[in-house]
Write an enzyme that holds these catalytic residues in place. Sequence first.
Site, short mmCIF file in Angstrom:
data_model
loop_
_atom_site.label_atom_id
_atom_site.label_comp_id
_atom_site.label_asym_id
_atom_site.label_seq_id
_atom_site.Cartn_x
_atom_site.Cartn_y
_atom_site.Cartn_z
N GLU A 82 0.85 -1.19 0.00
CA GLU A 82 0.00 0.00 0.00
C GLU A 82 0.88 1.23 0.00
OE1 GLU A 82 -3.59 2.04 2.69
OE2 GLU A 82 -2.75 0.07 3.21
N GLY A 83 0.54 2.19 -0.86
CA GLY A 83 1.29 3.42 -0.94
C GLY A 83 0.38 4.61 -0.80
N VAL B 75 -3.78 0.77 -3.14
CA VAL B 75 -3.43 -0.56 -2.63
C VAL B 75 -3.19 -1.47 -3.83
CG1 VAL B 75 -4.19 -2.51 -1.25
CG2 VAL B 75 -4.85 -0.18 -0.60
N LYS C 65 -3.84 -2.31 -9.05
CA LYS C 65 -3.68 -1.15 -8.17
C LYS C 65 -5.04 -0.48 -8.04
CE LYS C 65 -0.93 3.09 -7.75
NZ LYS C 65 0.17 3.87 -8.39
N GLU D 61 0.91 -5.51 -15.52
CA GLU D 61 1.84 -6.63 -15.48
C GLU D 61 2.31 -6.86 -14.04
OE1 GLU D 61 5.84 -7.79 -18.05
OE2 GLU D 61 5.06 -5.75 -18.06
N ASP E 112 10.27 -5.61 -5.66
CA ASP E 112 10.92 -4.37 -6.08
C ASP E 112 12.40 -4.43 -5.73
OD1 ASP E 112 11.23 -3.56 -3.34
OD2 ASP E 112 9.20 -2.78 -3.35
N ASP F 101 9.97 10.55 -9.46
CA ASP F 101 9.95 9.84 -8.17
C ASP F 101 10.70 8.51 -8.29
OD1 ASP F 101 9.42 9.46 -5.49
OD2 ASP F 101 7.45 8.56 -5.82
N LYS G 252 13.08 5.69 -7.22
CA LYS G 252 13.63 5.12 -5.99
C LYS G 252 13.53 3.60 -6.11
CE LYS G 252 9.15 5.77 -3.65
NZ LYS G 252 8.47 6.40 -2.49
N PRO G 253 14.27 2.83 -5.31
CA PRO G 253 14.25 1.37 -5.44
C PRO G 253 12.85 0.76 -5.31
CG PRO G 253 16.13 2.04 -4.14
CD PRO G 253 15.31 3.28 -4.36
#
Length: 314
Positions: A20-21, A25, A41, A87, A92, A138, A140-141
Amino acid sequence: MHKKSSQSSTSYEILKRCGEGSYGVVHKARHPITKRIVAIKTVQAPKNGYPRSCLREVYLLKRMNHVNLPKLYDVICEDRQVHIVMEYFDMDLYSYMKQSGRPGMTLGHIKLCSSKSFLHQILSGLEYCHSHGIIHRDLKPQNLLIRMNGRLCITDFGLSRPFGIPLRAYTPKIATLRYKAPELLLSRHCCFYSLGVDMWGVGCILAEMMLLHPLFSPTSELDQLLSIFKMFGTPNASLWPGYPRMDFYNVHYPVWSKKDLRQCFLKRSGFDMSLTTMHLLELMMVYDPGDRITAKQAMLHPFFYDDETILVWE
């Protein structure tokens, strides 16, 4: 936004919740007929319409087609929710580094298999975005997804936006703090920036793949700015002509000299950086955004061609 889908979100069998970001979700799911494994998502739409970040992400995913960018399969709008069907990827880059640790990312693995392959794929996907007029904003890993076969994709385009010429002033309130470029940290409201903000983020990611922890761990925007100054030296007008015109320029910032990055990395992680690695990292993290290396130029850097093989994914 998208033509009405013949599918419903209930058409998919939800297998597990992946995360969840800020913008939704994500679930791993399977289509009951095709058996295709997908990522869904789900973004909650407020009463006044669909979130701008959601609309932007769908628009950009629809217009992009590249091996290092995720495929968009469907968009389902129902019950004030938007379900973006994409996909599926196994993990991550952040999780990969955390789970494998140094045993899984030895110097040999980092240079030949992991970092070199991953970095080239990041640059390849980013070069496609930039050449099609899109800034990610944005990197980032956590926004770099990996499949078990080693294929990497750049994802999460909620903060991304198309850009044109001449450049407009955009908000500096973008990017995750520890990957934020100095020109963003020094700007108050709207500022002119371009593709260099993405390349600074790539530099931070390259450093993190070598260190196995973030290059910077700030507690505030000022802390991030001063951490950058301590690492790369406090900038001046000769290094960065536009620096004295920045909103938060201050003649009273402490004056630090640039550190020896090779010794710094060796001390912090035991990683002995090659000269070509150090050179590429420094080109990505030049203060003046106009002098920062581009994704296209970075893919031609000697880093990728000194006696090692780049893995190219079809």
